[in-house]
Design an enzyme around this catalytic site. Sequence first.
Site, mmCIF file in Angstrom:
data_model
loop_
_atom_site.group_PDB
_atom_site.id
_atom_site.type_symbol
_atom_site.label_atom_id
_atom_site.label_comp_id
_atom_site.label_asym_id
_atom_site.label_seq_id
_atom_site.Cartn_x
_atom_site.Cartn_y
_atom_site.Cartn_z
ATOM 1 N N GLU A 1 9.524 -3.907 9.959
ATOM 2 C CA GLU A 1 10.098 -2.938 9.425
ATOM 3 C C GLU A 1 10.686 -1.499 10.698
ATOM 4 O O GLU A 1 9.541 -1.834 11.440
ATOM 5 C CB GLU A 1 8.940 -2.048 9.309
ATOM 6 N N GLU B 1 -1.728 -5.561 8.562
ATOM 7 C CA GLU B 1 -0.585 -4.806 9.353
ATOM 8 C C GLU B 1 -0.877 -5.106 10.775
ATOM 9 O O GLU B 1 -2.312 -5.260 11.239
ATOM 10 C CB GLU B 1 -0.620 -3.296 9.717
ATOM 11 N N ASP C 1 1.240 -1.287 -0.275
ATOM 12 C CA ASP C 1 -0.109 0.071 -0.350
ATOM 13 C C ASP C 1 0.562 1.304 -0.424
ATOM 14 O O ASP C 1 0.335 2.191 0.301
ATOM 15 C CB ASP C 1 -0.864 0.194 1.198
ATOM 16 N N SER C 2 2.668 1.276 0.683
ATOM 17 C CA SER C 2 3.140 1.965 0.042
ATOM 18 C C SER C 2 3.192 2.611 -1.683
ATOM 19 O O SER C 2 3.542 4.182 -1.462
ATOM 20 C CB SER C 2 4.734 1.358 -0.226
ATOM 21 N N LYS D 1 -1.016 -9.283 2.728
ATOM 22 C CA LYS D 1 -0.079 -8.549 4.262
ATOM 23 C C LYS D 1 -1.152 -7.866 4.342
ATOM 24 O O LYS D 1 -1.760 -7.268 4.017
ATOM 25 C CB LYS D 1 0.913 -8.219 3.824
ATOM 26 N N ASP E 1 -0.795 -5.925 -0.003
ATOM 27 C CA ASP E 1 -1.647 -5.814 0.907
ATOM 28 C C ASP E 1 -2.624 -5.365 0.835
ATOM 29 O O ASP E 1 -3.680 -4.522 -0.573
ATOM 30 C CB ASP E 1 -1.149 -4.406 1.278
HETATM 31 O O1 KIV Z 1 3.538 -1.368 1.255
HETATM 32 C C1 KIV Z 1 4.772 -0.900 1.157
HETATM 33 O O2 KIV Z 1 5.607 -1.473 0.431
HETATM 34 C C2 KIV Z 1 5.276 -2.459 2.993
HETATM 35 C C3 KIV Z 1 6.880 -2.777 2.590
HETATM 36 C C4 KIV Z 1 7.183 -1.505 3.305
HETATM 37 C C5 KIV Z 1 7.423 -3.358 3.601
HETATM 38 O O3 KIV Z 1 4.372 -2.745 3.694
#
Ligand code: KIV
Length: 273
Positions: free
Chosen positions: A185, A118, A42-43, A116, A86
Amino acid sequence: MRPADLLTYKQEGRPIAVLTAWDALSAALVEEAGADAILVGDSLAMVVLGHATTLPVTLEEMVLHTRAVGRGLQRPAGQQPLIITDLPFLSYQCGLDEAMAAAGQVLKNSPAAAVKLEGGEPETLAVVDRLVRSGIPVMGHLGLTPQSVHRLGYRRQANDPIAQERLRRMARDLEAAGCFSLVLEHVPAELAASLSQELRIPVIGIGAGEHCDGQVRVTADLLGLTAKQPPFCPPLLQGRSLCVDALKGWVGALQSSQDAQTTNPTAPAAPHY
Ligand code: KIV
């Protein structure tokens, strides 16, 4: 690659390379570079969509970008990197059924084979348990968790013994709930190293020292393309200034050829025009 293959890599002592991708172009680069897994993180909210945090990205956008990533892969189906997507903020925090629907939407409508999420609080563990029991592989994410930026900031996490013990407990709980791997992280390297030793599932670090089972990087950070680099992810090259300089050269050549043509119509046009 399947989620279970990452476990085999850990057992065999093979380091696991995970890179983010957000579209067909970045996916092709990352696949060609030999990454074992692609994270559609989600970055992308910040890196690609221009948001200030990861919070605004929607589930639909995550699916759209994951589909583009899948279209960028060139290898035959059985040899492609594992795609993990994510689950965005509030797609899994509002109840088990919502979480199930969100993860299902990702797996049904995109080439992702895993999601993924969090955190390691009891509510998140319940979500992991539900997804895993339904056949959806889940990667955990602890330490700096950007979806909690308003509570935790972008600071290094687990800096004192109490916070470290709490993170350890959450890591063990996520493994017990069925996560197939865990991203750590921006946490102290010693903590990440000892959890990599202790857990059966692979620990994938970012800003967590080198003694993890694997590493994940935001590809745009690694290539020096992002305006604000996180301190724990030094770039491999100054991609942003390389690109800007190349583009400036093209723009400058075009403009000066047009200036020249205005004064002398027989002057050669700009290269690549
Ligand atoms: O969203 C993302 O790119 C991430 C990485 C920093 C692990 O969660």
